[in-house]
Design an enzyme around this catalytic site. Structure first.
Site, PDB file in Angstrom:
ATOM      1  N   ASN B 127       0.791  -1.226   0.000  1.00 25.35           N
ATOM      2  CA  ASN B 127       0.000   0.000   0.000  1.00 25.35           C
ATOM      3  C   ASN B 127       0.824   1.276   0.000  1.00 25.35           C
ATOM      4  O   ASN B 127       0.443   2.262  -0.597  1.00 25.35           O
ATOM      5  CB  ASN B 127      -0.846   0.039   1.298  1.00 25.35           C
ATOM      6  CG  ASN B 127      -2.225  -0.539   1.094  1.00 25.35           C
ATOM      7  OD1 ASN B 127      -2.562  -0.949  -0.008  1.00 25.35           O
ATOM      8  ND2 ASN B 127      -3.012  -0.557   2.152  1.00 25.35           N
ATOM      9  N   THR B 177      23.996 -13.975 -25.171  1.00 20.26           N
ATOM     10  CA  THR B 177      22.577 -14.010 -25.517  1.00 20.26           C
ATOM     11  C   THR B 177      22.468 -14.037 -27.033  1.00 20.26           C
ATOM     12  O   THR B 177      23.149 -13.274 -27.722  1.00 20.26           O
ATOM     13  CB  THR B 177      21.874 -12.767 -24.950  1.00 20.26           C
ATOM     14  OG1 THR B 177      22.178 -12.681 -23.552  1.00 20.26           O
ATOM     15  CG2 THR B 177      20.381 -12.861 -25.140  1.00 20.26           C
ATOM     16  N   LYS B 179      21.428 -13.314 -30.615  1.00 20.14           N
ATOM     17  CA  LYS B 179      20.904 -12.130 -31.294  1.00 20.14           C
ATOM     18  C   LYS B 179      20.755 -12.453 -32.782  1.00 20.14           C
ATOM     19  O   LYS B 179      21.539 -13.243 -33.305  1.00 20.14           O
ATOM     20  CB  LYS B 179      21.859 -10.945 -31.111  1.00 20.14           C
ATOM     21  CG  LYS B 179      22.198 -10.605 -29.668  1.00 20.14           C
ATOM     22  CD  LYS B 179      21.071  -9.866 -28.985  1.00 20.14           C
ATOM     23  CE  LYS B 179      21.442  -9.614 -27.503  1.00 20.14           C
ATOM     24  NZ  LYS B 179      20.417  -8.908 -26.765  1.00 20.14           N
ATOM     25  N   LYS B 181      17.194 -10.756 -31.272  1.00 26.23           N
ATOM     26  CA  LYS B 181      16.243 -11.298 -30.315  1.00 26.23           C
ATOM     27  C   LYS B 181      15.048 -11.917 -31.024  1.00 26.23           C
ATOM     28  O   LYS B 181      14.452 -12.854 -30.527  1.00 26.23           O
ATOM     29  CB  LYS B 181      15.685 -10.168 -29.443  1.00 26.23           C
ATOM     30  CG  LYS B 181      16.625  -9.585 -28.443  1.00 26.23           C
ATOM     31  CD  LYS B 181      15.769  -8.759 -27.489  1.00 26.23           C
ATOM     32  CE  LYS B 181      16.573  -7.702 -26.781  1.00 26.23           C
ATOM     33  NZ  LYS B 181      15.830  -7.070 -25.702  1.00 26.23           N
ATOM     34  N   LYS B 205      22.166 -18.141 -24.268  1.00 27.62           N
ATOM     35  CA  LYS B 205      20.972 -17.721 -23.541  1.00 27.62           C
ATOM     36  C   LYS B 205      19.886 -17.228 -24.473  1.00 27.62           C
ATOM     37  O   LYS B 205      20.161 -16.500 -25.417  1.00 27.62           O
ATOM     38  CB  LYS B 205      21.376 -16.592 -22.591  1.00 27.62           C
ATOM     39  CG  LYS B 205      20.234 -15.956 -21.855  1.00 27.62           C
ATOM     40  CD  LYS B 205      20.718 -14.819 -20.962  1.00 27.62           C
ATOM     41  CE  LYS B 205      19.538 -14.123 -20.343  1.00 27.62           C
ATOM     42  NZ  LYS B 205      18.684 -13.468 -21.346  1.00 27.62           N
ATOM     43  N   ASP B 207      16.810 -14.696 -25.029  1.00 28.44           N
ATOM     44  CA  ASP B 207      16.547 -13.378 -24.459  1.00 28.44           C
ATOM     45  C   ASP B 207      15.189 -13.389 -23.758  1.00 28.44           C
ATOM     46  O   ASP B 207      14.441 -14.351 -23.836  1.00 28.44           O
ATOM     47  CB  ASP B 207      16.663 -12.279 -25.515  1.00 28.44           C
ATOM     48  CG  ASP B 207      17.451 -11.093 -24.953  1.00 28.44           C
ATOM     49  OD1 ASP B 207      17.362 -10.854 -23.733  1.00 28.44           O
ATOM     50  OD2 ASP B 207      18.151 -10.416 -25.719  1.00 28.44           O
ATOM     51  N   GLU B 208      14.907 -12.267 -23.056  1.00 28.11           N
ATOM     52  CA  GLU B 208      13.739 -12.263 -22.171  1.00 28.11           C
ATOM     53  C   GLU B 208      12.436 -12.431 -22.944  1.00 28.11           C
ATOM     54  O   GLU B 208      11.470 -12.967 -22.403  1.00 28.11           O
ATOM     55  CB  GLU B 208      13.725 -10.987 -21.318  1.00 28.11           C
ATOM     56  CG  GLU B 208      13.341  -9.696 -22.026  1.00 28.11           C
ATOM     57  CD  GLU B 208      14.450  -9.123 -22.887  1.00 28.11           C
ATOM     58  OE1 GLU B 208      15.564  -9.662 -22.849  1.00 28.11           O
ATOM     59  OE2 GLU B 208      14.192  -8.137 -23.607  1.00 28.11           O
ATOM     60  N   HIS B 297      16.215 -13.918 -15.450  1.00 27.53           N
ATOM     61  CA  HIS B 297      16.444 -12.668 -16.188  1.00 27.53           C
ATOM     62  C   HIS B 297      15.566 -11.604 -15.546  1.00 27.53           C
ATOM     63  O   HIS B 297      14.353 -11.770 -15.471  1.00 27.53           O
ATOM     64  CB  HIS B 297      16.079 -12.881 -17.667  1.00 27.53           C
ATOM     65  CG  HIS B 297      16.398 -11.704 -18.527  1.00 27.53           C
ATOM     66  ND1 HIS B 297      17.327 -11.760 -19.534  1.00 27.53           N
ATOM     67  CD2 HIS B 297      15.933 -10.440 -18.513  1.00 27.53           C
ATOM     68  CE1 HIS B 297      17.398 -10.567 -20.124  1.00 27.53           C
ATOM     69  NE2 HIS B 297      16.574  -9.755 -19.517  1.00 27.53           N
ATOM     70  N   ARG B 298      16.164 -10.504 -15.096  1.00 30.29           N
ATOM     71  CA  ARG B 298      15.403  -9.522 -14.303  1.00 30.29           C
ATOM     72  C   ARG B 298      14.598  -8.572 -15.196  1.00 30.29           C
ATOM     73  O   ARG B 298      14.600  -7.353 -14.975  1.00 30.29           O
ATOM     74  CB  ARG B 298      16.326  -8.746 -13.376  1.00 30.29           C
ATOM     75  CG  ARG B 298      17.476  -8.044 -14.063  1.00 30.29           C
ATOM     76  CD  ARG B 298      18.262  -7.199 -13.047  1.00 30.29           C
ATOM     77  NE  ARG B 298      19.415  -6.586 -13.697  1.00 30.29           N
ATOM     78  CZ  ARG B 298      20.165  -5.648 -13.134  1.00 30.29           C
ATOM     79  NH1 ARG B 298      19.906  -5.232 -11.915  1.00 30.29           N
ATOM     80  NH2 ARG B 298      21.194  -5.133 -13.764  1.00 30.29           N
ATOM     81  N   HIS B 330      20.720 -11.733 -13.107  1.00 35.30           N
ATOM     82  CA  HIS B 330      21.346 -10.577 -13.760  1.00 35.30           C
ATOM     83  C   HIS B 330      21.470  -9.460 -12.727  1.00 35.30           C
ATOM     84  O   HIS B 330      20.470  -9.056 -12.137  1.00 35.30           O
ATOM     85  CB  HIS B 330      20.492 -10.107 -14.934  1.00 35.30           C
ATOM     86  CG  HIS B 330      20.527 -11.057 -16.090  1.00 35.30           C
ATOM     87  ND1 HIS B 330      20.983 -10.691 -17.324  1.00 35.30           N
ATOM     88  CD2 HIS B 330      20.226 -12.369 -16.178  1.00 35.30           C
ATOM     89  CE1 HIS B 330      20.919 -11.736 -18.144  1.00 35.30           C
ATOM     90  NE2 HIS B 330      20.463 -12.773 -17.470  1.00 35.30           N
ATOM     91  N   LYS B 337      26.350  -1.299 -20.967  1.00 33.31           N
ATOM     92  CA  LYS B 337      25.419  -0.319 -21.528  1.00 33.31           C
ATOM     93  C   LYS B 337      24.257   0.009 -20.596  1.00 33.31           C
ATOM     94  O   LYS B 337      23.530   0.951 -20.827  1.00 33.31           O
ATOM     95  CB  LYS B 337      24.868  -0.842 -22.864  1.00 33.31           C
ATOM     96  CG  LYS B 337      23.932  -2.051 -22.712  1.00 33.31           C
ATOM     97  CD  LYS B 337      23.321  -2.501 -24.039  1.00 33.31           C
ATOM     98  CE  LYS B 337      22.479  -3.757 -23.815  1.00 33.31           C
ATOM     99  NZ  LYS B 337      21.878  -4.266 -25.046  1.00 33.31           N
ATOM    100  N   SER B 382      25.654  -8.811 -17.826  1.00 34.62           N
ATOM    101  CA  SER B 382      25.236  -8.911 -19.221  1.00 34.62           C
ATOM    102  C   SER B 382      24.767  -7.564 -19.727  1.00 34.62           C
ATOM    103  O   SER B 382      24.033  -6.862 -19.044  1.00 34.62           O
ATOM    104  CB  SER B 382      24.088  -9.936 -19.323  1.00 34.62           C
ATOM    105  OG  SER B 382      23.668 -10.086 -20.652  1.00 34.62           O
TER     106      SER B 382
END
Lengths: 140, 487
Positions: B127, B177, B179, B181, B205, B207-208, B297-298, B330, B337, B382
């Site tokens: 709350n 990861t 690529k 994606k 990996k 990707d998300e 993966h966050r 992660h 970056k 990452s």
């Protein structure tokens, strides 16, 4: 093929001087150095043969290098690795493991595919050297 | 901070008369309170509205995150209400941030259900973050008593067992990861997995947002990825893995995908943070039963962790995830970056890996945390990192980390295998040098250049990315007053 297990397998084979420095590092961390050898380098073979017990009370890399020389003399065509064990609470495991001797010829592994229902495949990995000869007669 | 309105009313007739009281008067502020070892402690950064007393703001946070509502209710008297009331016990102005205050709140252990992050979060962040008298609020840190920690199973695998299963010691693990994606077919996708692992990486990996879209259904992805994993494993004699993302619309579908990953011999699965706490705890139990490493993966965390004034710090999310039970998390790169001040990021790493986390204000850690023998989470770096930063990464994070070079592997000018090889050679070179006693922080670039003389792929990587860095000011840094070191 080149077996790339271990901490430094992508580098040129370590010289004895380089090996000694890594052992010095391990002793500085209070890790117990051990020497292990095998002629069955399957990635799931956790239990290489121990060349004696881990050297818990070693103070000088020279002692480990002496044992390494003895192991190499006995098994010149086997994989030999140096490992270091850390008994700190919460670790209690190996902290570093690197190959210090390898056979002249490394035939590598065959990927065995067993086709299962659907398009599923059950994979296993088989060492050519292990498949060809019994323990002790491989890599010679 | 000791006005009449901030003193608890102890006369029960007066206290429970119908009407509205200040939260401090209702007993949610106790400057003399000494937290018990079994209390949960929370540190909030609050920005009260103009004219709102900081002590009342702290009391309101304690009240709204425990028993209080806006008015007095007589039904409190049917309970041992004093125990159920959270107690704000300390308020400090935030150094160099006018208008902001650090509020410390203690909660009795009995307020919480055992083994449920859903219950914990519903209480602590349920709350208060929408509460009108506060302009903004941020949960900065928590101390979870060991009695509470022990009601959770924690990571299904943990760093130590993961390394034993992988047979990989003494160096950070390497990943990438896949690529791009979106858009690769299963076959093309599996090709990238194979090339990267064959070149020398330990993990690849998903990707998300790789789930089961029209361009690649999940079963196709799993089948081709596992072909790539095992081909690379046979070619190297190493255990390797691909984080198969099993995130799906329902828990039933997640289990279905996890079971298929298991059937194909995968050693690792992954889920995104956005699946929610209950799903995370459920899949963690599944991973424990199936000897599976669980990669987290966050995805989405930046919506509430990034701004310093409002939300939940990632260090708290990391603590909850260690309890909930993930093996990989992660946690930022500091040099890549994505957002991350180096010291703050190191704080997250420590939360993942410590046996006991000590108070460390420069790293944003306000409480000592005993992890009660809970297994350790492997942090993952990452996002925009490359081989030329290897010395910095090793120096910042040590050995127990997965370094993920996605673009830095797949974008290599000589191909994906060469990219992977460059990263592995750079890593092993740097570990060797560090162990030999060299100062990698200062000598790192020279050590890399020397190694590149014998390794063309590394030379090409350094030529391509050697000068790339992301030097932006972080939004999330620790606010503290440096004190002279005792030692």
């Amino acid at each position: 093929m080149r077996l790339t297990q271990g901490t430094f397998s992508f580098l040129p084979d370590l010289t004895d001087e380089q090996i000694g420095k890594q052992i010095d590092y391990c002793l500085g961390q209070h890790w117990a150095v051990a020497i292990e050898h095998t002629d069955d380098p399957h990635p799931r073979n956790a239990f290489w043969d121990m060349h004696g017990a881990p050297m818990f009370d070693l103070n000088d890399a020279a002692g480990a290098m002496y044992e390494l020389a003895a192991c190499r003399a006995a098994f010149p065509q086997r994989y030999i690795r140096v490992t270091a064990f850390d008994s700190t609470l919460g670790v209690e495991s190996i902290r570093i493991a690197f190959i210090v001797n390898r056979p002249e010829h490394e035939p590598g592994f065959r990927l065995v595919r067993q086709e299962a229902p659907g398009r599923t495949v059950r994979y296993s990995i088989e060492s050519y050297a292990v498949a060809a000869n019994p323990e002790g007669a491989r890599y010679s | 901070m000791g006005t009449v309105e901030s003193v608890e009313i102890t006369d029960t007739k007066q206290r429970y008369a119908a009407g509205v009281l200040k939260y401090a008067q209702m007993g949610y502020w106790d400057a003399d309170y000494e937290p018990k070892d079994t209390d949960l402690l929370a540190l909030f950064r609050v920005t009260p509205q103009e004219g709102v007393d900081p002590v009342e703001a702290a009391a309101a946070v304690a009240g709204e995150s425990s028993t209080a509502t806006w008015t007095v209710v007589w039904t409190d008297r049917l309970t041992a209400c004093d125990m159920y009331r959270a107690k704000a016990y300390r308020v400090d102005p935030v150094p160099n941030q006018p208008g902001q205050y650090f509020c410390y709140v203690a909660y009795d252990l009995s307020l919480f259900e055992e083994g449920s992050i859903a219950n914990l979060t519903a209480s602590i962040i349920g709350n208060v973050f929408s509460f009108k008298p506060l302009k903004a609020a941020r949960l900065e840190d928590m101390r979870l008593p060991v009695a509470y920690v022990k009601t959770f199973r924690g990571p299904p695998t943990g760093i130590v067992v993961e390394r034993e299963r992988l047979d990989k010691y003494g160096r950070p693990l390497l990943g990438a990861t896949i690529k791009p994606k979106l858009g690769l077919s299963g076959r093309n996708y599996g090709r990238v997995v194979y090339e990267a692992l064959r070149g020398g990486l330990d993990f690849t990996k998903d990707d998300e947002n790789i789930n089961s879209q029209p361009f690649m259904h999940w079963r196709d992805r799993f089948l081709y990825c596992m072909e790539g994993v095992y081909r690379a494993s046979a070619a190297s004699g190493e255990v390797k893995g691909h984080y198969l993302n099993i995130t799906a619309g329902t828990m039933e579908e997640m289990y279905r995908r996890a079971d298929f990953a298991h059937e194909l011999g995968s050693i690792v699965i992954m889920v995104d943070l956005i699946v929610g706490w209950t799903a995370i705890q459920s899949i963690s139990n599944w991973a424990r039963d199936n000897d599976m490493i669980l990669h987290m993966h966050r995805a989405g965390h930046g919506t509430y962790t990034r701004q310093k004034s409002h939300g939940v710090s990632f260090r708290v999310i990391a603590k909850w995830l260690r309890l909930a039970g993930v093996d990989h998390l992660h946690t930022g790169t500091a040099v890549g970056k994505l957002e991350g001040d180096p010291m703050t990021v190191q704080g997250y790493y420590n939360i993942c890996r410590d046996t006991t986390t000590r108070v460390d204000l420069p790293r944003g850690i306000f409480f000592e945390q005993d992890w009660g023998a809970l297994r350790k989470v492997m942090p993952v770096a990452s996002g925009g990192i490359h081989a030329g930063q290897m010395h910095q990464l090793l120096d910042l994070f040590g050995d127990d980390v997965v370094l993920q070079f996605g673009g830095g592997t797949i974008g290599h000018p000589m191909g994906i295998q060469a990219g992977a090889q460059a990263n592995r050679v750079a890593l092993e070179t740097m570990v060797l040098a560090r162990n030999e006693g060299r100062d990698i922080r200062t000598e790192g670039p020279e050590i890399l250049r020397n190694a590149a003389r014998d390794c063309t792929p590394l030379r090409a990587a350094l030529d391509t990315w050697g000068e790339i860095s992301f030097n932006y000011t972080s939004t999330d840094t620790s606010d503290f007053v440096p004190t002279a070191s005792v030692a």
